[in-house]
Enzyme design. Sequence first.
Site, mmCIF file in Angstrom:
data_model
loop_
_atom_site.group_PDB
_atom_site.id
_atom_site.type_symbol
_atom_site.label_atom_id
_atom_site.label_comp_id
_atom_site.label_asym_id
_atom_site.label_seq_id
_atom_site.Cartn_x
_atom_site.Cartn_y
_atom_site.Cartn_z
ATOM 1 N N ARG A 47 39.171 78.413 9.146
ATOM 2 C CA ARG A 47 40.128 79.140 9.976
ATOM 3 C C ARG A 47 39.544 79.524 11.331
ATOM 4 O O ARG A 47 40.268 79.636 12.309
ATOM 5 C CB ARG A 47 40.596 80.399 9.251
ATOM 6 N N GLY A 102 38.360 41.134 39.952
ATOM 7 C CA GLY A 102 37.688 41.281 38.671
ATOM 8 C C GLY A 102 37.232 42.700 38.403
ATOM 9 O O GLY A 102 37.089 43.104 37.242
ATOM 10 N N ASP A 161 42.407 36.458 36.699
ATOM 11 C CA ASP A 161 41.615 36.346 35.473
ATOM 12 C C ASP A 161 41.064 37.716 35.112
ATOM 13 O O ASP A 161 41.710 38.717 35.356
ATOM 14 C CB ASP A 161 40.506 35.291 35.632
ATOM 15 N N GLY A 193 34.847 42.749 42.429
ATOM 16 C CA GLY A 193 35.132 41.559 41.638
ATOM 17 C C GLY A 193 34.110 40.460 41.851
ATOM 18 O O GLY A 193 32.945 40.727 42.155
ATOM 19 N N PHE A 194 34.529 39.220 41.669
ATOM 20 C CA PHE A 194 33.621 38.073 41.802
ATOM 21 C C PHE A 194 32.829 38.137 43.107
ATOM 22 O O PHE A 194 33.376 38.439 44.165
ATOM 23 C CB PHE A 194 34.411 36.761 41.802
ATOM 24 N N TRP A 219 43.542 38.392 43.890
ATOM 25 C CA TRP A 219 43.412 36.969 43.566
ATOM 26 C C TRP A 219 44.287 36.105 44.471
ATOM 27 O O TRP A 219 43.858 35.067 44.949
ATOM 28 C CB TRP A 219 43.775 36.728 42.094
ATOM 29 N N HIS A 246 34.254 37.166 30.949
ATOM 30 C CA HIS A 246 35.049 37.359 29.740
ATOM 31 C C HIS A 246 34.194 37.815 28.560
ATOM 32 O O HIS A 246 34.686 38.525 27.677
ATOM 33 C CB HIS A 246 35.814 36.084 29.420
ATOM 34 N N ALA A 269 33.338 32.824 34.895
ATOM 35 C CA ALA A 269 34.447 33.344 34.094
ATOM 36 C C ALA A 269 34.007 33.601 32.659
ATOM 37 O O ALA A 269 34.404 34.602 32.045
ATOM 38 C CB ALA A 269 35.626 32.374 34.124
ATOM 39 N N LEU A 279 31.749 36.241 45.848
ATOM 40 C CA LEU A 279 32.080 34.947 46.446
ATOM 41 C C LEU A 279 30.915 34.348 47.219
ATOM 42 O O LEU A 279 30.927 33.151 47.521
ATOM 43 C CB LEU A 279 33.305 35.095 47.352
ATOM 44 N N GLU A 280 29.911 35.161 47.526
ATOM 45 C CA GLU A 280 28.734 34.622 48.211
ATOM 46 C C GLU A 280 27.934 33.694 47.308
ATOM 47 O O GLU A 280 27.114 32.912 47.788
ATOM 48 C CB GLU A 280 27.849 35.758 48.731
#
Length: 276
Positions: free
Chosen positions: A261, A117, A148, A67-68, A140, A93, A89, A70-71
């Site tokens: 056939r 994410g 999200d 996911g995101f 989350w 998205h 975001a 964070l660093e």
Amino acid sequence: MSSNSDHHISVEHTDGVATIRFTRPSKHNAASAQLLLETLEALYRLESDDSVGAIVLTGEGAVFSAGFDLEEVPMGPASEIQSHFRLKALYYHAVIHMLARIEKPTLAAINGPAVGGGLGMSLACDLAVCTDRATFLPAWMSIGIANDASSSFYLPRIVGYRRAMEWLLTNRTLGADEAYEWGVVNRVFSEADFQSRVGEIARQLAAAPTHLQGLVKNRIQEGSSETLESCTEHEVQNVIASVGHPHFAERLAMFRSKEMRSSALAVDLDAVCGGR
């Protein structure tokens, strides 16, 4: 696109299948701004590439995506942090919206943990398969961020309201078997068979007519929020559009011919319905 350190994804083309691979294994394939923008650009290019009939999203190494990233969060005041997440975001998205909009079928090949994410991105794909060692965690709640990545849209549609609430509020980890039971994934494969089975499914998707797949995607996505009358009227419009395509003329000719056939490409109604 190369997979060197200058890029956070790679894109590979084989047998009509394009594989977008997140290439940040040392960062658990966390979604950096660069990874998201590169993924979005790749989807734009693949949408107009007639040699591509299906798109696979997967991760390099042992993790699908954490996911995101964070660093990347700035060390500044709250307003700066909020601006950062607003921008990230929007990138996230944009990818989610493109996965929904693109006519070609998308397959999440979840090779390991799908977190936050990363889970959201897998939910946004049309189909999802995973290894038997994959895990799924909303995350989350544990990091203090509201959910999200389209999770509030796709999760209740896929697993139902009660399970979506339980999962997001308790923040527990689902293993592969429970994820399959809940409908988070379509199939679970052993790690040894995973790549070959993903290839089989992706090639099958790539061989089907893209214009029909796009119509199916549109109806399934839009139909759940429409009235019955609106939904069936749009189905009629799609049927009319599809029978005006050369692909239908070809299939109709096959149906009317004796060769139909013995064709593996068309349905033998006698066999299905019990006729002569």
